[in-house]
Design a protein around this motif. Structure first.
Motif, mmCIF file in Angstrom:
data_model
loop_
_atom_site.group_PDB
_atom_site.id
_atom_site.type_symbol
_atom_site.label_atom_id
_atom_site.label_comp_id
_atom_site.label_asym_id
_atom_site.label_seq_id
_atom_site.Cartn_x
_atom_site.Cartn_y
_atom_site.Cartn_z
ATOM 1 N N PRO A 1 -15.018 6.355 -2.945
ATOM 2 C CA PRO A 1 -14.223 5.108 -2.917
ATOM 3 C C PRO A 1 -12.730 5.376 -3.118
ATOM 4 C CG PRO A 1 -15.384 5.308 -5.002
ATOM 5 C CD PRO A 1 -15.892 6.426 -4.144
ATOM 6 N N ALA A 2 -11.909 4.892 -2.210
ATOM 7 C CA ALA A 2 -10.465 5.102 -2.292
ATOM 8 C C ALA A 2 -9.813 4.255 -3.366
ATOM 9 C CB ALA A 2 -9.816 4.794 -0.940
ATOM 10 N N ASN A 3 -10.561 3.287 -3.926
ATOM 11 C CA ASN A 3 -9.989 2.429 -4.975
ATOM 12 C C ASN A 3 -10.330 2.922 -6.376
ATOM 13 O OD1 ASN A 3 -12.699 1.857 -4.941
ATOM 14 N ND2 ASN A 3 -12.463 -0.378 -4.860
ATOM 15 N N SER A 4 -10.880 4.122 -6.479
ATOM 16 C CA SER A 4 -11.247 4.687 -7.776
ATOM 17 C C SER A 4 -10.150 5.639 -8.274
ATOM 18 C CB SER A 4 -12.573 5.452 -7.680
ATOM 19 O OG SER A 4 -12.792 6.218 -8.844
ATOM 20 N N ALA B 1 -12.643 17.200 2.854
ATOM 21 C CA ALA B 1 -13.247 16.293 3.837
ATOM 22 C C ALA B 1 -14.762 16.296 3.710
ATOM 23 C CB ALA B 1 -12.834 16.703 5.245
ATOM 24 N N LEU B 2 -15.349 17.478 3.532
ATOM 25 C CA LEU B 2 -16.807 17.593 3.455
ATOM 26 C C LEU B 2 -17.361 16.975 2.175
ATOM 27 C CD1 LEU B 2 -17.245 21.226 4.835
ATOM 28 C CD2 LEU B 2 -17.416 19.047 6.068
ATOM 29 N N LEU B 3 -16.512 16.881 1.142
ATOM 30 C CA LEU B 3 -16.943 16.239 -0.105
ATOM 31 C C LEU B 3 -16.715 14.731 -0.086
ATOM 32 C CD1 LEU B 3 -15.720 18.868 -2.724
ATOM 33 C CD2 LEU B 3 -18.096 18.290 -2.147
ATOM 34 N N GLY B 4 -16.152 14.210 1.009
ATOM 35 C CA GLY B 4 -16.050 12.776 1.183
ATOM 36 C C GLY B 4 -14.778 12.129 0.677
ATOM 37 N N PHE B 5 -13.745 12.917 0.393
ATOM 38 C CA PHE B 5 -12.482 12.307 -0.020
ATOM 39 C C PHE B 5 -11.852 11.609 1.188
ATOM 40 C CE2 PHE B 5 -13.054 15.336 -3.425
ATOM 41 C CZ PHE B 5 -12.562 14.650 -4.540
ATOM 42 N N PRO B 6 -11.516 10.326 1.052
ATOM 43 C CA PRO B 6 -10.969 9.575 2.186
ATOM 44 C C PRO B 6 -9.677 10.203 2.709
ATOM 45 C CG PRO B 6 -11.602 8.087 0.414
ATOM 46 C CD PRO B 6 -11.688 9.475 -0.145
ATOM 47 N N THR B 7 -9.399 9.976 3.974
ATOM 48 C CA THR B 7 -8.223 10.558 4.609
ATOM 49 C C THR B 7 -6.939 10.120 3.924
ATOM 50 O OG1 THR B 7 -9.395 10.587 6.727
ATOM 51 C CG2 THR B 7 -7.001 10.815 6.798
ATOM 52 N N GLU B 8 -6.878 8.838 3.514
ATOM 53 C CA GLU B 8 -5.650 8.363 2.877
ATOM 54 C C GLU B 8 -5.421 9.034 1.529
ATOM 55 O OE1 GLU B 8 -8.654 4.875 2.354
ATOM 56 O OE2 GLU B 8 -8.258 6.531 3.754
ATOM 57 N N VAL B 9 -6.497 9.363 0.817
ATOM 58 C CA VAL B 9 -6.370 10.088 -0.450
ATOM 59 C C VAL B 9 -5.826 11.490 -0.183
ATOM 60 C CG1 VAL B 9 -7.618 11.068 -2.418
ATOM 61 C CG2 VAL B 9 -8.175 8.765 -1.590
ATOM 62 N N MET C 1 0.839 -1.203 0.000
ATOM 63 C CA MET C 1 0.000 0.000 0.000
ATOM 64 C C MET C 1 0.872 1.250 0.000
ATOM 65 S SD MET C 1 -2.811 1.194 2.857
ATOM 66 C CE MET C 1 -3.596 2.791 2.745
ATOM 67 N N ILE C 2 0.497 2.254 -0.833
ATOM 68 C CA ILE C 2 1.239 3.510 -0.873
ATOM 69 C C ILE C 2 0.872 4.346 0.343
ATOM 70 C CG2 ILE C 2 1.626 5.627 -2.150
ATOM 71 C CD1 ILE C 2 0.982 4.158 -4.696
ATOM 72 N N THR C 3 1.869 4.733 1.102
ATOM 73 C CA THR C 3 1.643 5.587 2.270
ATOM 74 C C THR C 3 2.540 6.816 2.156
ATOM 75 O OG1 THR C 3 3.392 4.540 3.578
ATOM 76 C CG2 THR C 3 1.185 3.566 3.700
ATOM 77 N N PRO C 4 2.170 7.922 2.825
ATOM 78 C CA PRO C 4 3.032 9.107 2.806
ATOM 79 C C PRO C 4 4.439 8.807 3.309
ATOM 80 C CG PRO C 4 0.855 9.674 3.635
ATOM 81 C CD PRO C 4 0.884 8.182 3.513
ATOM 82 N N GLU C 5 4.550 7.966 4.333
ATOM 83 C CA GLU C 5 5.868 7.647 4.885
ATOM 84 C C GLU C 5 6.740 6.948 3.845
ATOM 85 O OE1 GLU C 5 2.989 7.044 6.366
ATOM 86 O OE2 GLU C 5 3.085 8.449 8.055
ATOM 87 N N ARG C 6 6.120 6.027 3.075
ATOM 88 C CA ARG C 6 6.893 5.300 2.065
ATOM 89 C C ARG C 6 7.306 6.242 0.934
ATOM 90 N NH1 ARG C 6 4.826 -0.463 0.121
ATOM 91 N NH2 ARG C 6 5.441 -0.815 2.294
ATOM 92 N N ILE C 7 6.415 7.122 0.516
ATOM 93 C CA ILE C 7 6.749 8.087 -0.532
ATOM 94 C C ILE C 7 7.916 8.968 -0.077
ATOM 95 C CG2 ILE C 7 5.919 10.081 -1.832
ATOM 96 C CD1 ILE C 7 3.116 8.834 -1.755
ATOM 97 N N MET C 8 7.871 9.456 1.154
ATOM 98 C CA MET C 8 8.928 10.317 1.659
ATOM 99 C C MET C 8 10.245 9.555 1.785
ATOM 100 S SD MET C 8 9.740 13.356 2.424
ATOM 101 C CE MET C 8 8.191 14.222 2.623
#
Length: 422
Positions: free
Chosen positions: A77-80, A145-153, A1-8
């Motif tokens: 959906p975070a998989n889109s 956030a109010l438009l529903g974009f997941p936190t991981e996105v 899974m791509i995470t901010p820590e891995r990208i950095m």
């Protein structure tokens, strides 16, 4: 899974490779784009920002996650793929407005100013980041956030937007034709960092420059009026703590001295540079000169080499801190952070050629060598390997001895016209 820590983790080595490449290209072209003291200061401020981020990351992410979970009418959906693409575009638009307000509202400028203080423009400037942006910056991204974009996105696209902007901080890349008309590119961003009248407060885009074209804030770099970098109230210091609080301090002073109640509030929300008339009359500031001398206190080559070596060691410790801090208890993590901040602070005084820097640095290097040798401990590590203990005690002990020799040499050979360690 791509995470901010891995990208950095992938990005940090690349930063220093590209900085080295930029330095080589500049030397090959005969361009003077780096000062070691300025580069150390910029990188140190980036390191300070990352240290603060360890303790505040959950602040912005936590607020965003709560709002996305409790206030958004749906969750995307975070998989889109389209969620990720639209999320990046929306983030970049919101970044434009945060960046713009960061130049138009004094309390937001107080955080953002750190990024603009360098009077050089190179890839180390990109890493020169604020330590106080977390206080208010999160407000700009609540629409996501109010438009529903997941936190991981949100977390990943924020990092992508930030990382993209690294390469545009260079004078080694010229105009790029059509690319400059659509994307933030080096030419566009050089204009953004300039304090010339022509360029002031323009080109806020992070990835896309079309936001500036749409909202009337775009300006093109002009060869007949080359950018002059810095701020209109130059920092004149290598102190990383002062760099983060100087504008807050100025606002507090002006607000305190203002005689009218509304002026005490306006100081915080007016554009940078605005001051109540009565305060400006009683406490005038010098006029800004575009072509003033760059801040660069003269220090000896030996002291400069000492500072470079010690800063390189601090960078290694900083990387270690970022790796271990999430696993440490609050107390040792805080102690480690304070140690690193103190180290950057002491080094700043040394780069300014101030005698107090010698004493602060001797306390750091000598104290570290002594404590490691006697206790065999490091922050959060109950017992260091014997070889590591000897190595660390030796390195810091030799650092203290080297500084004593350099300072002694300085006192014997400094001339009366050069304020080195005086």
């Amino acid at each position: 899974m791509i995470t901010p820590e891995r990208i950095m983790a992938w990005a940090i080595p690349g930063f220093f490779v590209l900085i080295g490449l930029e330095l080589l290209v500049a030397k090959w072209r005969g361009r003077d784009v780096y000062d070691s003291n300025d580069a150390i200061n910029s990188l140190g401020l980036g390191m300070l920002s990352q240290i603060v981020g360890v303790f505040t990351k959950l602040f912005a992410i936590g607020i965003y996650a709560w709002c996305a979970a409790h206030l958004a009418p749906w969750t995307l959906p975070a998989n889109s793929v389209w969620v990720w693409i639209s999320g990046l575009l929306l983030y970049d638009l919101l970044y434009y407005w945060l960046h713009r307000f960061g130049h138009e509202v004094n309390v937001l400028w107080a955080a953002h100013v750190v990024h603009h203080q360098s009077e050089r423009y190179n890839l180390t400037t990109a890493l020169r980041q604020t330590g106080s942006g977390f206080l208010l910056g999160w407000l700009a991204y609540l629409p996501m956030a109010l438009l529903g974009f997941p936190t991981e996105v949100f977390a990943v696209v924020a990092l992508i937007d930030l990382l993209y902007q690294f390469w545009v901080h260079t004078e080694m890349i010229g105009r790029l034709g059509w690319y400059d008309r659509v994307f933030c590119a080096p030419s566009n961003h050089r204009a953004h960092h300039a304090v010339n009248d022509r360029y002031l407060d323009r080109n806020y885009g992070g990835i896309l420059i079309i936001w500036d074209r749409l909202f009337g804030t775009f300006v093109e770099e002009n060869d007949e009026d080359p950018p002059v970098y810095g701020t209109r109230a130059p920092l004149q210091s290598w102190n990383p703590l002062w760099a983060n609080v100087e504008v807050y301090g100025a606002m507090f002073k002006d607000s305190w001295h203002a005689r009218h109640g509304l002026d005490k509030l306006r100081v915080w929300i007016k554009p940078p540079g605005w001051r109540p008339a009565d305060v400006a009359a009683r406490f005038p500031k010098p006029e800004f000169e575009l072509h003033h001398a760059r801040y660069s206190p003269r220090i000896s080559p030996a002291l400069k080499i000492y500072c470079i070596v010690q800063f390189a060691l601090l960078l290694l410790l900083g990387v270690n801190f970022l790796d271990v801090a999430p696993k440490l208890a609050w107390a040792p993590a805080t102690a480690y952070a304070v140690y690193l901040v103190y180290s950057l602070w002491a080094l700043g005084f040394l780069l300014e050629g101030r005698q107090v820097g010698v004493w602060l640095e001797l306390l750091r290097t000598g104290g570290t060598a002594l404590l490691v040798a006697i206790g065999g401990h490091w922050f959060g590590v109950a017992q260091l390997d014997a070889r590591i203990t000897v190595a660390m005690a030796t390195v810091f002990g030799l650092g203290a001895i080297a500084l004593l020799l350099v300072a002694s040499f300085e006192r014997r050979h400094v001339d009366s016209t050069r304020p080195v360690l005086g």
